[in-house]
Design an enzyme around this catalytic site. Structure first.
Site, PDB file in Angstrom:
ATOM      1  N   HIS A 138       3.607  -4.257   8.336  1.00 48.21           N
ATOM      2  CA  HIS A 138       3.858  -3.425   9.515  1.00 48.21           C
ATOM      3  C   HIS A 138       3.978  -4.213  10.810  1.00 48.21           C
ATOM      4  CE1 HIS A 138       4.220  -0.016   7.108  1.00 48.21           C
ATOM      5  NE2 HIS A 138       3.048  -0.216   6.544  1.00 48.21           N
TER       6      HIS A 138
ATOM      7  N   GLU B 258      -4.165  -3.765  -9.613  1.00 46.43           N
ATOM      8  CA  GLU B 258      -4.617  -3.258  -8.320  1.00 46.43           C
ATOM      9  C   GLU B 258      -4.646  -1.746  -8.439  1.00 46.43           C
ATOM     10  OE1 GLU B 258      -3.172  -5.065  -4.728  1.00 46.43           O
ATOM     11  OE2 GLU B 258      -3.269  -3.151  -3.659  1.00 46.43           O
TER      12      GLU B 258
ATOM     13  N   THR C  36       4.310   3.135  -0.733  1.00 45.05           N
ATOM     14  CA  THR C  36       4.250   3.187  -2.199  1.00 45.05           C
ATOM     15  C   THR C  36       3.419   4.389  -2.642  1.00 45.05           C
ATOM     16  OG1 THR C  36       4.247   0.781  -2.071  1.00 45.05           O
ATOM     17  CG2 THR C  36       3.865   1.752  -4.232  1.00 45.05           C
TER      18      THR C  36
ATOM     19  N   ARG D 219      10.753  -5.299   0.048  1.00 41.68           N
ATOM     20  CA  ARG D 219      11.363  -4.088  -0.534  1.00 41.68           C
ATOM     21  C   ARG D 219      12.837  -4.334  -0.782  1.00 41.68           C
ATOM     22  NH1 ARG D 219       7.885   0.706   0.141  1.00 41.68           N
ATOM     23  NH2 ARG D 219       9.634   1.831  -0.761  1.00 41.68           N
TER      24      ARG D 219
ATOM     25  N   HIS E  20      -4.601   0.575  -0.610  1.00 38.27           N
ATOM     26  CA  HIS E  20      -3.735   1.625  -0.077  1.00 38.27           C
ATOM     27  C   HIS E  20      -4.544   2.666   0.687  1.00 38.27           C
ATOM     28  CE1 HIS E  20      -0.218   4.080   0.559  1.00 38.27           C
ATOM     29  NE2 HIS E  20       0.488   3.078   0.072  1.00 38.27           N
TER      30      HIS E  20
ATOM     31  N   ARG F  97      13.332  -3.121   4.466  1.00 40.28           N
ATOM     32  CA  ARG F  97      13.062  -2.333   5.684  1.00 40.28           C
ATOM     33  C   ARG F  97      12.047  -2.995   6.612  1.00 40.28           C
ATOM     34  NH1 ARG F  97       9.729   2.771   3.214  1.00 40.28           N
ATOM     35  NH2 ARG F  97      11.628   2.961   1.996  1.00 40.28           N
TER      36      ARG F  97
ATOM     37  N   ASN G 170      -2.176  -7.198   4.501  1.00 37.12           N
ATOM     38  CA  ASN G 170      -0.754  -6.892   4.323  1.00 37.12           C
ATOM     39  C   ASN G 170      -0.093  -6.871   5.707  1.00 37.12           C
ATOM     40  OD1 ASN G 170       1.638  -5.275   4.255  1.00 37.12           O
ATOM     41  ND2 ASN G 170       1.098  -4.603   2.213  1.00 37.12           N
TER      42      ASN G 170
ATOM     43  N   HIS H 131       5.295  -7.103   1.189  1.00 35.97           N
ATOM     44  CA  HIS H 131       6.134  -6.369   0.234  1.00 35.97           C
ATOM     45  C   HIS H 131       7.599  -6.590   0.592  1.00 35.97           C
ATOM     46  CE1 HIS H 131       6.810  -2.152  -1.815  1.00 35.97           C
ATOM     47  NE2 HIS H 131       7.669  -3.053  -2.239  1.00 35.97           N
TER      48      HIS H 131
ATOM     49  N   GLU I  54       4.254  -8.384  -3.009  1.00 35.56           N
ATOM     50  CA  GLU I  54       4.477  -7.081  -3.651  1.00 35.56           C
ATOM     51  C   GLU I  54       5.971  -6.891  -3.833  1.00 35.56           C
ATOM     52  OE1 GLU I  54       2.884  -4.032  -1.219  1.00 35.56           O
ATOM     53  OE2 GLU I  54       0.852  -4.780  -1.360  1.00 35.56           O
TER      54      GLU I  54
HETATM   55  N1  PXP Z   1      -1.536  -2.568  -2.001  1.00 29.01           N
HETATM   56  C1  PXP Z   1      -0.289  -2.234  -2.384  1.00 29.01           C
HETATM   57  C2  PXP Z   1       0.153  -2.558  -3.768  1.00 29.01           C
HETATM   58  C3  PXP Z   1       0.606  -1.612  -1.471  1.00 29.01           C
HETATM   59  O1  PXP Z   1       1.856  -1.281  -1.865  1.00 29.01           O
HETATM   60  C4  PXP Z   1       0.171  -1.385  -0.150  1.00 29.01           C
HETATM   61  C5  PXP Z   1       1.111  -0.790   0.844  1.00 29.01           C
HETATM   62  O2  PXP Z   1       2.200  -1.626   1.024  1.00 29.01           O
HETATM   63  C6  PXP Z   1      -1.129  -1.768   0.199  1.00 29.01           C
HETATM   64  C7  PXP Z   1      -1.969  -2.339  -0.752  1.00 29.01           C
HETATM   65  C8  PXP Z   1      -1.659  -1.601   1.590  1.00 29.01           C
HETATM   66  O3  PXP Z   1      -1.714  -0.237   1.913  1.00 29.01           O
HETATM   67  P1  PXP Z   1      -2.033   0.176   3.411  1.00 29.01           P
HETATM   68  O4  PXP Z   1      -0.913  -0.355   4.262  1.00 29.01           O
HETATM   69  O5  PXP Z   1      -2.082   1.664   3.359  1.00 29.01           O
HETATM   70  O6  PXP Z   1      -3.355  -0.458   3.774  1.00 29.01           O
END
Ligand code: PXP
Length: 238
Positions: free
Chosen positions: A12, A152, A102, A47, A187, A51, A9, A45, A71
């Protein structure tokens, strides 16, 4: 045991870019580096408040040679964007503007009436639909009823150390697989807590973001500093 895919992901990277409002660091460049390093897919994602990831990021990520897992909230706006872009997969997540990330899974059972036509529209566009849910039998059965092929499982409570959560995830993944769902998880996963999750044999994919991007910053510092030092020294050779 089945292969366990890793989706990175890149949200960030965009968070860091947006802190200065410019173009660096570019989440698409991060995705390209990750693909070259062998990651199985890219997750981002989009959003509703934009953001971190922007519409242009999603379009550029879609053009890369790795599956894109987009996402998003199950809103009309997002469904229209996804149907236009046709990413490999869409993961429907609950979204509240005030949340930092999330928090908690989608209430697929409680929102079935709203979700059903949106999932159908995404599937009709050829997109693999995944629902981000807690490892709760009610939600797993709702995913089947909604014809979502993938779930998921939210590992946030496990990552926060909630007692009994690993057992819930194990049971949820086993039930999901027995119902014919492809089970993913994600997550809050880190080097320290990924082992017991990776040991759940019915899981097929983990999506990890925040920790990996943070760790990449730490581990990438020596190379980056060496390069800057070289650039600083080059004009001062004489
Ligand atoms: N899976 C989903 C559906 C999420 O919303 C997120 C966070 O955006 C993640 C995985 C990844 O989570 P993390 O950034 O805490 O590894």
């Amino acid at each position: 045991m089945n292969a366990l895919r890793l989706g990175l992901n890149v949200d960030h990277v965009a968070t860091l870019r947006n802190a200065r409002g410019g173009a660096d660091p570019d989440p698409v460049v991060a995705a390209e580096i990750a693909i070259a390093a062998g990651v199985d897919g890219i997750t981002a994602h989009l959003r509703e408040d934009r953001r971190h990831i922007r519409d242009t990021d999603i379009a550029r990520l879609r053009a890369l040679p790795a599956p894109l897992n987009m996402e998003m909230a199950a809103s009309e706006e997002m469904v229209a964007i996804a149907c236009g872009l046709r990413p490999h997969a869409v993961c429907l997540v609950p979204e509240r503007r005030a949340e930092v990330t999330t928090e908690g899974g989608l209430d697929a059972a409680g929102q079935a009436a709203t979700l059903a036509p949106r999932i159908a529209a995404l599937r009709a566009a050829g997109i693999r639909v995944s629902l981000f849910i807690d490892p709760d039998p009610v939600q797993l059965h709702a995913a089947v009823a909604l014809a979502a092929p993938v779930v998921e499982l939210h590992t946030g409570a496990y990552a926060n150390g909630r007692p009994g959560e690993l057992e819930r995830l194990r049971a949820g993944a086993a039930l999901g697989a027995s119902l014919g769902l492809e089970c993913h998880a994600g997550h809050g996963l880190t080097f320290a807590n990924v082992g017991p999750i990776a040991a759940i044999s019915s899981l097929r994919e983990l999506n990890i973001g925040h920790f990996l991007i943070g760790q990449a910053i730490l581990e990438g510092l020596p190379t980056t500093l060496r390069r800057m030092r070289a650039l600083m020294q080059a004009p001062r050779k004489d």
